[in-house]
Design an enzyme around this catalytic site. Structure first.
Site, PDB file in Angstrom:
ATOM      1  N   SER A  61       0.844  -1.190   0.000  1.00 23.11           N
ATOM      2  CA  SER A  61       0.000   0.000   0.000  1.00 23.11           C
ATOM      3  C   SER A  61       0.880   1.241   0.000  1.00 23.11           C
ATOM      4  O   SER A  61       2.108   1.160  -0.011  1.00 23.11           O
ATOM      5  CB  SER A  61      -0.912   0.003   1.235  1.00 23.11           C
ATOM      6  OG  SER A  61      -0.134   0.153   2.415  1.00 23.11           O
ATOM      7  N   LYS A  62       0.234   2.396   0.040  1.00 16.79           N
ATOM      8  CA  LYS A  62       0.950   3.678  -0.008  1.00 16.79           C
ATOM      9  C   LYS A  62       1.971   3.816   1.121  1.00 16.79           C
ATOM     10  O   LYS A  62       2.970   4.514   0.979  1.00 16.79           O
ATOM     11  CB  LYS A  62      -0.048   4.837   0.073  1.00 16.79           C
ATOM     12  CG  LYS A  62      -0.809   5.091  -1.219  1.00 16.79           C
ATOM     13  CD  LYS A  62       0.107   5.714  -2.259  1.00 16.79           C
ATOM     14  CE  LYS A  62      -0.668   6.065  -3.521  1.00 16.79           C
ATOM     15  NZ  LYS A  62       0.227   6.578  -4.576  1.00 16.79           N
TER      16      LYS A  62
END
Length: 495
Positions: free
Chosen positions: A268-269
């Site tokens: 994810s980010k």
């Protein structure tokens, strides 16, 4: 590549709700490799049924990233100059390749399921369904829709409609038995039907849900193998049930291991860049990114690390895909990109860097890049590494000035070297090296005492390519000019 094996047809079907994610790119790559290995067809389909989040910008971004990666498709939307193709511009004869342009296909299939009692209208609101699931959970039962509308009579349905209730359509999931299929990565799998709910296949808006639309589309497009992420594994039994209810043969399924970050969580980010566009903008080469993605969940028996696209196509096999999650390692990707940069011809690197040096002579730019090529890991490194070679308006780094140029006796050394370089008849690296060593010997100092001040004087920094080759590249006139400038600024206390 010409399609020679029509029995192999795979698809990549992204949802255009954002840019192409690294996980999606890996899925697209594995489908592309499988198709190319078997000389089959690779189809691109846009699953744009998310009426709120799907955007034309995202479609364009996905197609642009696919094209940048070199993942060409045999059927699907045409993409050119930042504009996604309209239906009449699509490749292939199994379209349309946008789901929102295929609504008639879903409505027809839904009508068949209703007529054959494999589906039924549902008038429950989202709040009512949520309440059913919470009650089931509190009763320690699977939190699912309880089938409230499954047995409604025609009169009861008419009453619901008279009340103004909107209807969706739910699939009538068998309440007994198992749904079995063989996954090409994970082997034989079994799911108990009584754990599955009667899922919605057509929303109140008339738009299909994912589990219904992809079945209708995959059948209509003659998809032979569905290769996708493990996160879709729980959807597969529902889709298999729809296939069987419609009398269609399901394709073969292969579910790829998920990609995790360094902490073991889903990528994810928080782990850094996650979209293909971000990696492109950061300076990665498409070939390097593809090579690295291929190693996330697949490998050869000899653990080969670096592949040409031809290598990957020849050696790719679903049997070599792993069941366990793949760890995304940014450091390894960076290393691999550096390997690809060093394999890229200098003229090609110069073309890529041209935007940062619009007025630079092509040969001069190529020469500068050749000097620093071993240090380039990202394409975005190029301007930072070679700017002082291209432009004479470079900055003197304060640390270099303090530690090197302001040492006692440096001014005399630079003056001496200026004369020695000016007197060279053959201004090449060998002659420059000899002059530097002669200066050090004559002055009774180590070579470094001459090399370091000279480097800072002509570049403004303490690191860089071989000093002898760098001065040769700059040429006599520019080198002497830079030395004079450094001495002048130093004497005036301006650096």
């Amino acid at each position: 590549m010409a399609v020679k094996n029509p029995s192999v047809r795979v698809r990549f079907a992204p949802s255009p709700t954002g840019y192409l994610h690294i996980g999606g790119a890996r899925t697209a790559l594995f489908n592309w490799l499988f198709a190319r290995h078997h000389q089959g067809a690779f189809i691109l389909r846009i699953e744009d049924t998310d009426e709120v989040r799907s955007t034309a910008e995202s479609v364009n971004g996905i197609l642009e990233s696919m094209r940048w990666l070199g993942l060409d498709w045999d059927e699907g939307p045409v993409y050119a100059d930042g504009v996604a193709g309209l239906p009449e511009q699509s490749l292939g004869n199994k379209g349309p390749y946008y789901q929102m342009q295929r609504l008639k296909f879903y409505q027809d299939a839904c009508s068949r399921l209703l007529a054959q009692d494999h589906a039924y209208p549902c008038y429950c609101t989202p709040d009512e369904v949520d309440k059913m699931r919470k009650i089931a959970e509190l009763s320690k039962r699977p939190p699912k829709y309880d089938g409230a509308c499954r047995g409604l009579t025609d009169d009861q349905r008419k009453k619901k409609e008279a009340e103004g209730r909107k209807k969706s359509v739910r699939f009538k999931t068998p309440q007994e038995g198992d749904t079995d299929f063989t996954d090409l990565v994970r082997g034989a799998l079994h799911f108990e039907n009584n754990l599955l709910e009667d899922f919605v296949i057509l929303k109140t808006s008339g738009v299909p849900t994912y589990n219904f639309a992809c079945v209708v589309d995959d059948h209509g497009m003659d998809i032979s193998h569905v290769i996708r992420g493990e996160d879709h594994l729980s959807n597969t039994p529902r889709q298999v049930l729809v296939y069987r209810a419609l009398g269609w043969e399901p394709p073969q399924f292969a579910h790829l291991a998920m990609i995790h970050g360094s902490d073991g969580g889903r990528l994810s980010k928080r782990h850094g860049a996650t979209s293909v566009r971000e990696y492109k903008e950061a300076g990665y080469l498409p070939a390097a990114l593809l090579n690295y993605l291929a190693l996330l969940g697949w490998g050869t028996e000899d653990s080969q690390q670096v592949f040409t696209p031809k290598d990957m196509i020849e050696k790719f096999a679903l049997e070599r895909c792993t069941k366990s999650a793949a760890a995304f390692d940014p450091a390894k990707l960076l290393w691999m990109n550096g390997e690809y940069v060093r394999k890229t011809p200098v003229p090609d690197l110069a073309k890529i860097a041209r935007t940062a040096f619009a007025s630079a002579d092509s040969k001069a730019l190529e020469g500068a890049i050749a000097l620093e090529r071993e240090k380039i890991k990202l394409l975005t490194d190029i301007p930072k590494l070679v700017d002082f070679l291209i432009s004479d308006e470079y900055e003197y780094r304060q640390e270099a000035v303090d530690k090197v140029l302001r040492v006692a006796g440096v001014g005399d050394i630079l003056s001496d070297m200026e004369k020695r370089l000016d007197s060279l008849t053959s201004f090449d690296s060998a002659g420059i090296e000899a002059a530097i060593k002669a200066c050090a010997k004559d002055r009774g100092v180590k070579n470094a005492a001459v090399i370091h001040p000279l480097r800072v004087a002509v570049s403004g920094r303490t690191e860089g390519p071989s000093l002898y080759h760098m001065i040769e590249y700059l040429g006599k006139a520019r080198s002497l000019q830079r030395m004079k400038k450094a001495q002048s600024l130093l004497a005036a206390g301006k650096i």
